[in-house]
Design an enzyme around this catalytic site. Structure first.
Site, mmCIF file in Angstrom:
data_model
loop_
_atom_site.group_PDB
_atom_site.id
_atom_site.type_symbol
_atom_site.label_atom_id
_atom_site.label_comp_id
_atom_site.label_asym_id
_atom_site.label_seq_id
_atom_site.Cartn_x
_atom_site.Cartn_y
_atom_site.Cartn_z
ATOM 1 N N SER A 125 0.836 -1.206 0.000
ATOM 2 C CA SER A 125 0.000 0.000 0.000
ATOM 3 C C SER A 125 0.858 1.239 0.000
ATOM 4 O O SER A 125 0.416 2.305 -0.424
ATOM 5 C CB SER A 125 -0.838 0.074 1.278
ATOM 6 O OG SER A 125 -1.690 -0.997 1.384
ATOM 7 N N HIS A 146 -2.519 -3.706 -6.519
ATOM 8 C CA HIS A 146 -2.976 -3.266 -5.203
ATOM 9 C C HIS A 146 -4.479 -3.470 -5.040
ATOM 10 O O HIS A 146 -5.293 -2.728 -5.599
ATOM 11 C CB HIS A 146 -2.606 -1.783 -5.004
ATOM 12 C CG HIS A 146 -2.936 -1.248 -3.660
ATOM 13 N ND1 HIS A 146 -3.585 -0.059 -3.454
ATOM 14 C CD2 HIS A 146 -2.723 -1.768 -2.419
ATOM 15 C CE1 HIS A 146 -3.746 0.137 -2.163
ATOM 16 N NE2 HIS A 146 -3.234 -0.879 -1.515
ATOM 17 N N GLU A 158 -5.712 -1.260 -8.146
ATOM 18 C CA GLU A 158 -4.771 -0.323 -8.767
ATOM 19 C C GLU A 158 -3.588 -1.128 -9.307
ATOM 20 O O GLU A 158 -2.949 -1.858 -8.550
ATOM 21 C CB GLU A 158 -4.267 0.699 -7.736
ATOM 22 C CG GLU A 158 -5.359 1.633 -7.226
ATOM 23 C CD GLU A 158 -4.889 2.575 -6.110
ATOM 24 O OE1 GLU A 158 -5.427 3.686 -6.020
ATOM 25 O OE2 GLU A 158 -4.008 2.189 -5.316
ATOM 26 N N ASN A 196 -5.141 6.110 -1.755
ATOM 27 C CA ASN A 196 -4.569 6.466 -0.458
ATOM 28 C C ASN A 196 -3.914 7.850 -0.452
ATOM 29 O O ASN A 196 -3.576 8.369 0.596
ATOM 30 C CB ASN A 196 -3.561 5.403 0.002
ATOM 31 C CG ASN A 196 -4.282 4.190 0.575
ATOM 32 O OD1 ASN A 196 -5.413 4.302 1.047
ATOM 33 N ND2 ASN A 196 -3.648 3.043 0.522
HETATM 34 N N1 LIG Z 1 -5.054 -4.584 5.280
HETATM 35 C C1 LIG Z 1 -5.342 -3.721 4.327
HETATM 36 O O1 LIG Z 1 -6.329 -2.997 4.386
HETATM 37 C C2 LIG Z 1 -4.470 -3.659 3.090
HETATM 38 C C3 LIG Z 1 -5.017 -3.156 1.900
HETATM 39 C C4 LIG Z 1 -4.239 -3.154 0.735
HETATM 40 C C5 LIG Z 1 -2.925 -3.598 0.800
HETATM 41 N N2 LIG Z 1 -2.403 -4.067 1.987
HETATM 42 C C6 LIG Z 1 -1.015 -4.564 1.960
HETATM 43 O O2 LIG Z 1 -1.060 -5.984 1.881
HETATM 44 C C7 LIG Z 1 0.057 -6.551 2.578
HETATM 45 C C8 LIG Z 1 -0.438 -7.514 3.642
HETATM 46 O O3 LIG Z 1 -1.295 -6.831 4.516
HETATM 47 P P1 LIG Z 1 -2.319 -7.623 5.477
HETATM 48 O O4 LIG Z 1 -3.234 -6.593 6.016
HETATM 49 O O5 LIG Z 1 -2.857 -8.804 4.763
HETATM 50 O O6 LIG Z 1 -1.312 -8.102 6.627
HETATM 51 P P2 LIG Z 1 -1.497 -9.323 7.650
HETATM 52 O O7 LIG Z 1 -0.644 -8.972 8.814
HETATM 53 O O8 LIG Z 1 -2.936 -9.614 7.862
HETATM 54 O O9 LIG Z 1 -0.848 -10.563 6.855
HETATM 55 C C9 LIG Z 1 0.501 -10.652 6.524
HETATM 56 C C10 LIG Z 1 0.892 -12.122 6.499
HETATM 57 O O10 LIG Z 1 2.197 -12.247 5.944
HETATM 58 C C11 LIG Z 1 2.893 -13.252 6.643
HETATM 59 N N3 LIG Z 1 4.325 -13.045 6.413
HETATM 60 C C12 LIG Z 1 5.134 -12.109 6.937
HETATM 61 N N4 LIG Z 1 6.371 -12.227 6.413
HETATM 62 C C13 LIG Z 1 6.343 -13.265 5.527
HETATM 63 C C14 LIG Z 1 7.292 -13.867 4.657
HETATM 64 N N5 LIG Z 1 8.541 -13.411 4.593
HETATM 65 N N6 LIG Z 1 6.904 -14.905 3.888
HETATM 66 C C15 LIG Z 1 5.640 -15.384 3.942
HETATM 67 N N7 LIG Z 1 4.691 -14.836 4.765
HETATM 68 C C16 LIG Z 1 5.038 -13.791 5.534
HETATM 69 C C17 LIG Z 1 2.432 -13.103 8.081
HETATM 70 O O11 LIG Z 1 2.632 -14.291 8.822
HETATM 71 C C18 LIG Z 1 0.949 -12.762 7.892
HETATM 72 O O12 LIG Z 1 0.139 -13.916 7.908
HETATM 73 C C19 LIG Z 1 0.859 -5.371 3.097
HETATM 74 O O13 LIG Z 1 1.848 -5.051 2.161
HETATM 75 C C20 LIG Z 1 -0.182 -4.264 3.187
HETATM 76 O O14 LIG Z 1 0.379 -2.982 3.099
HETATM 77 C C21 LIG Z 1 -3.153 -4.126 3.125
#
Ligand SMILES: NC(=O)c1ccc[n+]([C@@H]2O[C@H](COP(=O)([O-])OP(=O)(O)OC[C@H]3O[C@@H](n4cnc5c(N)ncnc54)[C@H](O)[C@@H]3O)[C@@H](O)[C@H]2O)c1
Length: 394
Positions: A125, A146, A158, A196
């Site tokens: 993000s 995204h 996106e 964002n």
């Molecule tokens: N939550 C949101 O609203 C949102 C929206 C769009 C984008 N994002 C992006 O998506 C990504 C994930 O966000 P999320 O909210 O799902 O986070 P989350 O914390 O729910 O999930 C992340 C997962 O990644 C795993 N992880 C961490 N390091 C790892 C690795 N090296 N190899 C494999 N797995 C690994 C963790 O164990 C966890 O289960 C981030 O980059 C975030 O910025 C989040």
């Protein structure tokens, strides 16, 4: 193999990864899902199973279809022992923790195993796609895809090419994800991409008005919802997103924009995070979500409400115009992104044209005059449109 036919890898089975896996599997791909946490994939599959059950109950898909979708999502095994299982994937999307070095290390490991035509996508993000791609030997096949949360529900995606991404990769992935039923917009690799970035004043200017005592939380939400037509007020929405998440995005955009005061975070939000008042997920945020809690009543003063809406809307429209000026995306893509990504009642550029670009400029100049702050400076494109009597949406 056509793009629709190849296996898709999803790494990170948290909130986003599980949703993306469901979307890709629903489109017919076999999906390899992996996570660094041993239990995460089984928990993700259970959650996807529940989401699919709800779809069946609501007659959005048949039982057989739901079972097939879930069966297509398989556990790729423990990524701590390597990424060999992703060898046959045509696309791998990462949704791991938002840390540059983690994403870079992951892509470096992946490019050693995937085939020459495989694409590596990040769901980041707030990080620079170029910085993630820069760690790879072949940055031309790396881009941002995204999704919004929850990925199966939110229509917008996106697509974010880095300066190094091959145009054909952007085209292929845009058409692939559109084929998954998503509304795609192409955005440049700039902080916050479209949504964002453009949405920042919705939160920031509301927090400012709260801090100045112009109105309370309930009144600001009422004004934006009832007078502005936004589906949720800014404080309701921040509580829904999570104040920790929203604050992190605000800080990231602010810092990445070289501390431009237009994006400065509010101390109130920082304090909310420090106090653990994250919003719905902690049952307390700007509102109290615990059993028996009462909701504060807004002051339904229309003059006050109009003032709140006009001020925030002027900043939002200015932000959308400035995003056009800086070629973050096309005017049409910016309109689509804000209506499909965050459910704004209408596109901000068209809204600005209806109010009148000169009125928006006048409101910003009055604020800048009053506060003496660069935060309220009008985009040069807004000034040009007023001077040349050109519409904002063209
Ligand atoms: N939550 C949101 O609203 C949102 C929206 C769009 C984008 N994002 C992006 O998506 C990504 C994930 O966000 P999320 O909210 O799902 O986070 P989350 O914390 O729910 O999930 C992340 C997962 O990644 C795993 N992880 C961490 N390091 C790892 C690795 N090296 N190899 C494999 N797995 C690994 C963790 O164990 C966890 O289960 C981030 O980059 C975030 O910025 C989040």
């Amino acid at each position: 193999m056509s793009d629709r036919g190849f296996p898709v890898g999803v790494i990170g089975a948290g909130a986003m990864g599980r949703g993306i896996a469901q979307v890709a599997a629903s489109a017919g791909h076999s999906v390899l899902l992996a996570d660094a946490n041993a239990d995460a994939v089984s928990q993700a599959r259970a959650a996807i199973g529940k989401a699919l059950d709800r779809d069946v109950e609501k007659q959005r898909r048949t039982r057989a279809e739901a079972d097939e979708v879930l069966a297509r999502i398989v556990d790729a095994g423990d990524v701590r022992h390597g990424h060999e299982s992703f060898r046959g994937c045509g696309l791998v999307i990462e949704a791991v923790v938002e840390r540059l070095e983690v994403k870079q290390a992951l892509f470096t490991a992946l490019e050693a195993v995937v085939g020459p035509h495989a694409v590596l996508a990040t769901n980041t993000s707030s990080l620079s796609v170029a910085a993630i791609a820069g760690a790879c030997k072949r940055p031309g096949r790396v881009l941002g895809i995204h999704f919004f949360n929850p990925a199966p529900v939110m229509p917008l995606v996106e697509v974010v090419p880095a300066i190094t991404t091959e145009p054909v990769v952007t085209e292929r992935m845009t058409s692939l994800v559109s084929g998954w039923g998503k509304t795609t917009v192409v955005a440049t690799d700039t902080p916050g991409f479209i949504v964002n970035r453009v949405a920042r004043p919705f939160y920031g200017e509301s927090l400012r008005q709260l801090e100045e005592g112009i109105a309370d939380v309930a009144t600001i939400d009422w004004a934006m919802r009832e007078l502005g037509g936004f589906r949720m007020g800014p404080f309701e929405l921040m509580d829904f997103i999570g104040n920790d998440v929203n604050y992190a995005v605000t800080r990231s955009v602010f810092e990445s924009m070289y501390f431009d005061s237009r994006y400065s975070p509010a101390l109130t939000q920082q304090r909310m995070v420090e106090a653990g008042l994250y919003g719905r997920k902690r049952e307390r945020g700007y509102y109290d979500y615990r059993d028996g809690a009462t909701r504060p009543e807004p002051t339904m003063d229309e003059t006050l409400g109009r003032g709140i809406l006009d001020r925030t809307l002027a900043l939002l429209i200015n932000e959308a115009v400035d995003a056009v000026h800086h070629r973050v995306a096309s005017p049409a893509a910016i309109e689509t992104a804000m209506t499909r990504g965050v459910n704004y009642p209408r596109g901000l550029l068209a809204w600005g044209d209806e109010i009148g670009a000169a009125t928006i400029l006048h409101r910003l100049e009055a604020l800048q005059d009053d506060y003496g702050e660069d935060r309220y400076r009008a985009s040069v494109l807004l000034r040009r449109c007023v001077r040349e009597r050109r519409p904002l949406l063209s």
